[in-house]
Design an enzyme around this catalytic site. Structure first.
Site, short mmCIF file in Angstrom:
data_model
loop_
_atom_site.label_atom_id
_atom_site.label_comp_id
_atom_site.label_asym_id
_atom_site.label_seq_id
_atom_site.Cartn_x
_atom_site.Cartn_y
_atom_site.Cartn_z
N HIS A 1 0.77 -1.25 -0.04
CA HIS A 1 0.20 -0.22 -0.08
C HIS A 1 1.09 1.38 -0.07
CE1 HIS A 1 -3.47 2.48 0.52
NE2 HIS A 1 -3.41 2.62 1.65
N CYS A 2 1.99 1.27 0.43
CA CYS A 2 2.99 2.22 0.34
C CYS A 2 3.95 2.55 -0.84
CB CYS A 2 3.68 2.24 2.03
SG CYS A 2 2.46 2.30 3.37
N ILE A 3 5.08 1.62 -0.66
CA ILE A 3 5.99 2.17 -1.44
C ILE A 3 5.82 2.47 -2.96
CG2 ILE A 3 8.58 1.20 -2.28
CD1 ILE A 3 8.02 1.48 0.72
N VAL B 1 2.97 3.55 -3.78
CA VAL B 1 1.83 4.64 -4.05
C VAL B 1 2.49 5.89 -3.68
CG1 VAL B 1 -0.38 5.26 -3.05
CG2 VAL B 1 -0.05 2.78 -3.60
N ASP B 2 3.10 5.96 -2.49
CA ASP B 2 3.46 7.12 -1.97
C ASP B 2 4.41 8.13 -2.90
OD1 ASP B 2 2.39 6.22 0.27
OD2 ASP B 2 3.97 5.84 1.52
#
Ligand SMILES: NC(=O)c1ccc[n+]([C@@H]2O[C@H](COP(=O)([O-])OP(=O)(O)OC[C@H]3O[C@@H](n4cnc5c(N)ncnc54)[C@H](O)[C@@H]3O)[C@@H](O)[C@H]2O)c1
Length: 411
Positions: free
Chosen positions: A259-261, A263-264
């Site tokens: 969900h992070c790498i 997306v951010d």
């Protein structure tokens, strides 16, 4: 001595439930709010749906009354602190999608009848607290709330670092807000690092994950180059990793999930565009990381041969080992690429029972080959009666699996 507070945690997922656990350990009373009926009913029955957070924490909280969970925001009116931990994904066009955050803040706002400390833990671009969250609340609530931000750094499945021992960055829209948030986090975090503004905290989070994304892009590109030269990239990386300073290892793989790498960095990129700038590093790393599934399928064809009509079992569809999270998993484009090359594909994952409307298939006979993308600790290939087993990287636990990225002599 930490003052006991009433804390509402909005969103009871990977991040929110970890904060719920932390706040409970600090002796606070927690109201966990989530729009998912299944999340709420699971928690009410004392079950944790997040790896690393034991059922006992939830069960004890529910039984003692220290933890209440609800799909209604109504109890927010009684709390001292509100922590927001809802998804900040990308939309179908690949742009930041703040709609879950906006929806949560709007639902929250109508119950803010007295001043609260409002902390955002959802990852977003710099300016989100000041320009999105606060104005939305101001529309419905004319109270003097304190606004702070503490971007979450939880690494699901990481046994060494959790909420307590991962240093926490805190910024606020005022010094008073920041200091109130610091006092809250000190109840369950060993180290809290104040920064001068909310935007510094928001940007630090984006840079941490962009740093990772860009370096993964670099090592993925390097792996392609090494492979073309017939040089074992795994051995090269181990050799480079012996340098005791100025080097940090990253590992090539089939793609970047979670969900992070992946997306951010897009949140950073899109915000930069509003300032007339673009991050070439983000663009290039996105391109390289996105082409990895196709590259690994080509490596498989190079090693195995034509995939037309072959039955392939893809093993491990979550985005990393020992967690069941399939968000942004590179298994999805990998499987699409296998199918595009004529393969018939089924998948197996001991932690994921169903995914994209399909169930996990057993490890059995009837396959021509398997490709292990993620080897969970509890993975067993004992039932395997098929052909060769390939994997992306050399796995010392399974020396017979054929690595597709870390070419030969990679032991
Ligand atoms: N998962 C991680 O490893 C991680 C790490 C650091 C930061 N983050 C960030 O933390 C935030 C939350 O991520 P997560 O992984 O916990 O997501 P998640 O999907 O695991 O959990 C989010 C929860 O929020 C609930 N929710 C959605 N909309 C809601 C609303 N309007 N009101 C109440 N509940 C709502 C969902 O039902 C879900 O249970 C994101 O911004 C993410 O980028 C995640």
């Amino acid at each position: 001595m930490i003052k006991q507070m009433r804390v509402a945690v909005i969103g009871q997922g990977y991040v929110g439930l970890a904060i719920t656990e932390g706040a409970l350990t600090a002796g606070h009373h927690v109201i966990g709010i989530d729009i998912s009926a299944s999340v709420i009913s699971g928690l009410k029955s004392g079950k944790s749906h997040i790896e690393g957070i034991p059922d006992s924490v939830i069960g004890q909280g529910i039984n003692s009354g220290a933890l209440q969970v609800s799909d209604s925001y109504a109890q927010v009116s009684d709390v001292d602190v509100v922590v927001i931990a809802v998804p900040t994904p990308l939309n179908t066009a690949g742009s930041p999608d703040l709609s879950p955050l906006v929806s949560a803040v709007k639902s929250l706002a109508e119950f803010l009848k007295t001043p609260k400390l409002i902390i955002n833990e959802s990852t977003s671009y710099p300016g989100t607290l000041r320009e999105v969250i606060k104005p939305l609340i101001d529309k419905c609530s004319n109270q003097a709330h304190l606004y702070a931000i503490s971007p979450e750094r939880v690494d699901p499945g990481n046994r060494d670092y959790g909420v307590r021992n991962t240093p926490r960055v805190v910024g606020g829209l005022s010094d008073q807000a920041r200091d109130a948030a610091i006092a809250f986090y000190k109840g369950f975090c060993d180290e809290v690092i104040p920064v001068s503004s909310a935007e510094v905290a928001e940007s630090a989070k984006l840079f941490e994950n962009t740093f990772r994304f860009v370096n993964i892009g670099l090592v993925n590109e390097f792996a392609e180059i090494m492979s073309a030269m017939g040089i074992p990239v795994g051995e090269v990386l181990r050799a480079a990793g012996t340098k005791p300073y100025g080097f940090m290892p990253f590992h090539p793989n089939v793609g970047v999930g979670g969900h992070c790498i992946p997306v951010d960095p897009i949140y950073l990129q899109e915000r930069a565009k509003e300032f007339g700038l673009t991050s070439k590093y983000v663009s290039l790393s996105t391109e390289i990381n996105h082409r990895m599934p196709r590259y690994v399928v080509q490596r498989l064809i190079d090693e195995y041969g034509d995939l037309e009509g072959k039955r392939v079992l893809v093993v491990g569809v979550s985005f990393k080992a020992d967690i069941s999270d399939t968000r942004e998993s590179p298994a999805e484009p990998f499987i699409e690429n296998l199918k595009a090359r004529g393969a018939e594909v089924l998948w197996h994952d001991p932690l994921v029972s169903s995914w994209k409307g399909e169930s996990s298939s057993p490890v059995s006979g009837g396959y021509d080959l398997a490709v292990v993308l993620v080897a969970h600790s509890n993975l067993s290939m004992n039932g395997w009666r098929g052909g060769p087993i390939f994997t992306t990287n050399f796995n010392p636990k399974y020396p017979d699996w054929i690595p597709l990225i870390s070419v030969q002599q990679n032991k």
